[in-house]
Design an enzyme around this catalytic site. Structure first.
Site, PDB file in Angstrom:
ATOM      1  N   GLY A  92       0.791  -1.006  -0.058  1.00  5.52           N
ATOM      2  CA  GLY A  92       0.121  -0.140   0.112  1.00  5.52           C
ATOM      3  C   GLY A  92       0.945   1.349   0.131  1.00  5.52           C
ATOM      4  O   GLY A  92       1.962   1.107   0.092  1.00  5.52           O
ATOM      5  N   ARG A 144      -0.677 -10.247   0.195  1.00  6.04           N
ATOM      6  CA  ARG A 144      -1.527 -11.501  -0.779  1.00  6.04           C
ATOM      7  C   ARG A 144      -0.977 -11.221  -2.209  1.00  6.04           C
ATOM      8  O   ARG A 144      -1.603 -11.936  -3.060  1.00  6.04           O
ATOM      9  CB  ARG A 144      -2.780 -11.114  -0.672  1.00  6.04           C
ATOM     10  CG  ARG A 144      -3.405  -9.603  -0.974  1.00  6.04           C
ATOM     11  CD  ARG A 144      -4.825  -9.643  -0.748  1.00  6.04           C
ATOM     12  NE  ARG A 144      -5.245  -7.887  -1.220  1.00  6.04           N
ATOM     13  CZ  ARG A 144      -6.400  -7.579  -1.321  1.00  6.04           C
ATOM     14  NH1 ARG A 144      -7.540  -8.530  -1.479  1.00  6.04           N
ATOM     15  NH2 ARG A 144      -6.647  -6.420  -1.631  1.00  6.04           N
ATOM     16  N   LEU A 183      -2.437  -1.842   6.975  1.00  8.25           N
ATOM     17  CA  LEU A 183      -3.523  -2.473   6.174  1.00  8.25           C
ATOM     18  C   LEU A 183      -4.684  -1.450   6.337  1.00  8.25           C
ATOM     19  O   LEU A 183      -4.808  -0.966   7.173  1.00  8.25           O
ATOM     20  CB  LEU A 183      -3.870  -3.934   6.844  1.00  8.25           C
ATOM     21  CG  LEU A 183      -3.232  -4.977   6.834  1.00  8.25           C
ATOM     22  CD1 LEU A 183      -3.830  -6.175   7.732  1.00  8.25           C
ATOM     23  CD2 LEU A 183      -2.875  -5.484   5.495  1.00  8.25           C
ATOM     24  N   GLY A 184      -5.362  -1.654   5.144  1.00  9.16           N
ATOM     25  CA  GLY A 184      -6.623  -0.736   5.173  1.00  9.16           C
ATOM     26  C   GLY A 184      -7.317  -0.980   3.916  1.00  9.16           C
ATOM     27  O   GLY A 184      -6.544  -1.085   2.980  1.00  9.16           O
ATOM     28  N   TYR A 231     -16.696   5.184   9.814  1.00  3.65           N
ATOM     29  CA  TYR A 231     -15.208   4.991   9.665  1.00  3.65           C
ATOM     30  C   TYR A 231     -14.483   5.347  10.953  1.00  3.65           C
ATOM     31  O   TYR A 231     -13.749   4.720  11.227  1.00  3.65           O
ATOM     32  CB  TYR A 231     -14.467   6.084   8.236  1.00  3.65           C
ATOM     33  CG  TYR A 231     -13.255   6.060   8.215  1.00  3.65           C
ATOM     34  CD1 TYR A 231     -12.667   4.769   7.403  1.00  3.65           C
ATOM     35  CD2 TYR A 231     -12.393   6.917   8.690  1.00  3.65           C
ATOM     36  CE1 TYR A 231     -11.332   5.012   7.129  1.00  3.65           C
ATOM     37  CE2 TYR A 231     -11.215   6.904   8.309  1.00  3.65           C
ATOM     38  CZ  TYR A 231     -10.414   5.923   7.541  1.00  3.65           C
ATOM     39  OH  TYR A 231      -9.227   6.167   7.446  1.00  3.65           O
ATOM     40  N   LYS A 242     -12.342   2.498  13.343  1.00  2.00           N
ATOM     41  CA  LYS A 242     -11.092   2.890  13.887  1.00  2.00           C
ATOM     42  C   LYS A 242     -11.021   3.004  15.412  1.00  2.00           C
ATOM     43  O   LYS A 242     -10.013   2.781  15.843  1.00  2.00           O
ATOM     44  CB  LYS A 242     -10.325   4.170  13.267  1.00  2.00           C
ATOM     45  CG  LYS A 242     -10.512   4.068  11.402  1.00  2.00           C
ATOM     46  CD  LYS A 242      -9.381   3.249  11.123  1.00  2.00           C
ATOM     47  CE  LYS A 242      -9.301   3.206   9.698  1.00  2.00           C
ATOM     48  NZ  LYS A 242      -8.194   2.223   9.190  1.00  2.00           N
ATOM     49  N   LEU A 244      -4.115  11.444   3.691  1.00  2.00           N
ATOM     50  CA  LEU A 244      -2.898  11.118   3.235  1.00  2.00           C
ATOM     51  C   LEU A 244      -2.522  11.827   1.868  1.00  2.00           C
ATOM     52  O   LEU A 244      -3.237  11.574   1.036  1.00  2.00           O
ATOM     53  CB  LEU A 244      -2.766   9.416   3.195  1.00  2.00           C
ATOM     54  CG  LEU A 244      -2.707   8.650   4.596  1.00  2.00           C
ATOM     55  CD1 LEU A 244      -2.895   7.113   4.179  1.00  2.00           C
ATOM     56  CD2 LEU A 244      -1.578   8.982   5.254  1.00  2.00           C
ATOM     57  N   ARG A 277      -8.398   8.096  -6.423  1.00  2.89           N
ATOM     58  CA  ARG A 277      -9.327   7.974  -5.186  1.00  2.89           C
ATOM     59  C   ARG A 277     -10.022   9.588  -5.308  1.00  2.89           C
ATOM     60  O   ARG A 277      -9.505  10.502  -4.939  1.00  2.89           O
ATOM     61  CB  ARG A 277      -8.906   7.583  -4.164  1.00  2.89           C
ATOM     62  CG  ARG A 277      -8.358   6.204  -3.937  1.00  2.89           C
ATOM     63  CD  ARG A 277      -8.064   5.849  -2.588  1.00  2.89           C
ATOM     64  NE  ARG A 277      -7.517   4.553  -2.406  1.00  2.89           N
ATOM     65  CZ  ARG A 277      -7.030   4.069  -1.615  1.00  2.89           C
ATOM     66  NH1 ARG A 277      -7.043   4.681  -0.189  1.00  2.89           N
ATOM     67  NH2 ARG A 277      -6.422   2.789  -1.348  1.00  2.89           N
TER      68      ARG A 277
HETATM   69  N1  LIG Z   1      -6.242   7.510   2.743  1.00  2.00           N
HETATM   70  C1  LIG Z   1      -6.227   8.355   3.547  1.00  2.00           C
HETATM   71  O1  LIG Z   1      -6.381   9.635   3.734  1.00  2.00           O
HETATM   72  C2  LIG Z   1      -6.312   8.003   5.037  1.00  2.00           C
HETATM   73  C3  LIG Z   1      -6.364   8.942   6.198  1.00  2.00           C
HETATM   74  C4  LIG Z   1      -6.017   8.494   7.439  1.00  2.00           C
HETATM   75  C5  LIG Z   1      -5.933   7.338   7.930  1.00  2.00           C
HETATM   76  N2  LIG Z   1      -5.819   6.231   6.672  1.00  2.00           N
HETATM   77  C6  LIG Z   1      -5.796   4.889   7.169  1.00  2.00           C
HETATM   78  O2  LIG Z   1      -4.287   4.556   6.954  1.00  2.00           O
HETATM   79  C7  LIG Z   1      -4.215   3.186   6.666  1.00  2.00           C
HETATM   80  C8  LIG Z   1      -3.186   2.797   5.338  1.00  2.00           C
HETATM   81  O3  LIG Z   1      -3.667   3.716   4.259  1.00  2.00           O
HETATM   82  P1  LIG Z   1      -2.906   3.564   2.740  1.00  2.00           P
HETATM   83  O4  LIG Z   1      -3.663   4.565   1.925  1.00  2.00           O
HETATM   84  O5  LIG Z   1      -1.644   3.680   2.748  1.00  2.00           O
HETATM   85  O6  LIG Z   1      -3.608   2.206   2.205  1.00  2.00           O
HETATM   86  P2  LIG Z   1      -3.592   1.437   0.869  1.00  2.00           P
HETATM   87  O7  LIG Z   1      -2.666   2.230   0.083  1.00  2.00           O
HETATM   88  O8  LIG Z   1      -4.943   1.405   0.309  1.00  2.00           O
HETATM   89  O9  LIG Z   1      -2.868   0.223   1.028  1.00  2.00           O
HETATM   90  C9  LIG Z   1      -3.803  -0.730   1.939  1.00  2.00           C
HETATM   91  C10 LIG Z   1      -2.915  -2.097   2.199  1.00  2.00           C
HETATM   92  O10 LIG Z   1      -3.857  -3.068   2.598  1.00  2.00           O
HETATM   93  C11 LIG Z   1      -3.974  -4.114   1.839  1.00  2.00           C
HETATM   94  N3  LIG Z   1      -5.228  -4.832   1.908  1.00  2.00           N
HETATM   95  C12 LIG Z   1      -6.503  -3.860   1.452  1.00  2.00           C
HETATM   96  N4  LIG Z   1      -7.262  -4.702   1.482  1.00  2.00           N
HETATM   97  C13 LIG Z   1      -6.883  -6.034   1.976  1.00  2.00           C
HETATM   98  C14 LIG Z   1      -7.576  -7.242   1.800  1.00  2.00           C
HETATM   99  N5  LIG Z   1      -8.850  -7.548   1.698  1.00  2.00           N
HETATM  100  N6  LIG Z   1      -6.624  -8.458   2.139  1.00  2.00           N
HETATM  101  C15 LIG Z   1      -5.336  -8.168   2.471  1.00  2.00           C
HETATM  102  N7  LIG Z   1      -4.890  -6.987   2.236  1.00  2.00           N
HETATM  103  C16 LIG Z   1      -5.517  -6.059   2.063  1.00  2.00           C
HETATM  104  C17 LIG Z   1      -3.486  -3.605   0.599  1.00  2.00           C
HETATM  105  O11 LIG Z   1      -2.934  -5.039  -0.191  1.00  2.00           O
HETATM  106  P3  LIG Z   1      -3.300  -5.010  -1.618  1.00  2.00           P
HETATM  107  O12 LIG Z   1      -2.125  -4.257  -2.201  1.00  2.00           O
HETATM  108  O13 LIG Z   1      -3.033  -6.700  -1.728  1.00  2.00           O
HETATM  109  O14 LIG Z   1      -4.512  -4.760  -2.011  1.00  2.00           O
HETATM  110  C18 LIG Z   1      -2.391  -2.660   0.876  1.00  2.00           C
HETATM  111  O15 LIG Z   1      -1.313  -3.280   1.251  1.00  2.00           O
HETATM  112  C19 LIG Z   1      -5.531   2.455   6.045  1.00  2.00           C
HETATM  113  O16 LIG Z   1      -5.849   1.969   7.686  1.00  2.00           O
HETATM  114  C20 LIG Z   1      -6.329   3.904   6.076  1.00  2.00           C
HETATM  115  O17 LIG Z   1      -7.625   3.660   6.658  1.00  2.00           O
HETATM  116  C21 LIG Z   1      -5.711   6.853   5.511  1.00  2.00           C
END
Ligand SMILES: NC(=O)c1ccc[n+]([C@@H]2O[C@H](COP(=O)([O-])OP(=O)(O)OC[C@H]3O[C@@H](n4cnc5c(N)ncnc54)[C@H](OP(=O)(O)O)[C@@H]3O)[C@@H](O)[C@H]2O)c1
Length: 220
Positions: free
Chosen positions: A12, A36, A72-73, A124, A128, A151, A159
């Site tokens: 991710g 995975r 993860l997320g 959400y 969390k 992020l 997105r």
């Molecule tokens: N986006 C934002 O602005 C934001 C803000 C605050 C907090 N967050 C939190 O920060 C965390 C990380 O965010 P990110 O943007 O770095 O996440 P990301 O880029 O979407 O990456 C998510 C990771 O989780 C894995 N994953 C997702 N679904 C899965 C499943 N069903 N089974 C196994 N693995 C799975 C993905 O693997 P694959 O590559 O195999 O899919 C990837 O390695 C999350 O918990 C999110 O809620 C995000």
């Protein structure tokens, strides 16, 4: 002695930065990634382990590591349903924390989100917040949760919510001071660096909201 880092979510945005940063650190002798999908990185210190996250306990021995990082997320849109979102953002992270506690990891570090609260009105932050409350009670030797706002960073997919929110956050940045500073958008690599710093007892990025250590207390 060289430490072992275990990363969940290394494919991710934050997890990818964390993987590269951990590999660059001489104090980690091995960096293990539970995935995975295959990683694109190749490095002598990297060990990729393909797992089924629905049966994570079968790979419990992989949790024998000093530092466990969980990045993860998913999103509600990707997961399709609320239950699908909870399966990943609550279920998988909770299981990883449990396995880390069972295998006596020195430090479990994971990502939550700013405003996480088990009593939140919205789904959400409520998911969390519930996770934060429960991980604090698992008996981990030490834990740190980082709670970023939006992020920033390059993703393979678009997105829409993030694309629209980023300029608005940039505009509001100058007024996000004092208690509002934690709502500033933050670069994913800064979050990853803060997580690695937390595990190693080093200073973390200023402005990033986080909790560390002892039993969870509800946020004010
Ligand atoms: N986006 C934002 O602005 C934001 C803000 C605050 C907090 N967050 C939190 O920060 C965390 C990380 O965010 P990110 O943007 O770095 O996440 P990301 O880029 O979407 O990456 C998510 C990771 O989780 C894995 N994953 C997702 N679904 C899965 C499943 N069903 N089974 C196994 N693995 C799975 C993905 O693997 P694959 O590559 O195999 O899919 C990837 O390695 C999350 O918990 C999110 O809620 C995000």
């Amino acid at each position: 002695m060289a430490k072992r880092a275990l990363i969940l979510g290394a494919t991710g945005l934050v997890g990818g930065h964390l993987l590269r940063q951990a590999l660059d650190r001489p104090d980690y002798g091995e960096v293990r990634a539970l995935v995975r999908h295959d990683l694109t990185e190749d490095h002598p210190k990297l060990r990729q382990v393909n797992v089924d996250f629905d049966r994570l306990w079968e790979w419990g021995d992989e949790f024998q590591a000093e530092h466990v990082f969980c990045c993860l997320g998913t999103t509600r849109a990707k997961a399709g349903t609320r239950a699908g979102f909870e399966r990943v953002d609550y279920g998988y992270v909770h299981r990883a924390a449990q396995l880390s506690a069972q295998h006596c990891a020195e430090h479990f570090v994971w990502i939550s989100a700013v405003g996480a609260n088990p009593l939140a009105l919205f789904f959400y932050p409520r998911v969390k917040g519930r996770l934060e409350a429960e991980i604090g009670d698992l008996g981990l030797k030490r834990w740190t949760v980082v709670r970023p706002s939006l992020l920033l960073g390059k993703r393979p997919e678009i997105r829409l919510g993030e694309v629209l929110a980023a300029p608005a956050m940039q505009l509001l940045r100058p007024v996000m001071v004092g208690p509002w500073r934690k709502y500033r958008a933050i670069r994913a690599e800064a979050v990853a660096a803060a997580m690695v710093a937390a595990a190693n007892g080093e200073p973390m990025a200023s402005g990033l909201d986080y909790r560390t250590g002892g039993p969870y207390r509800a946020m004010a």
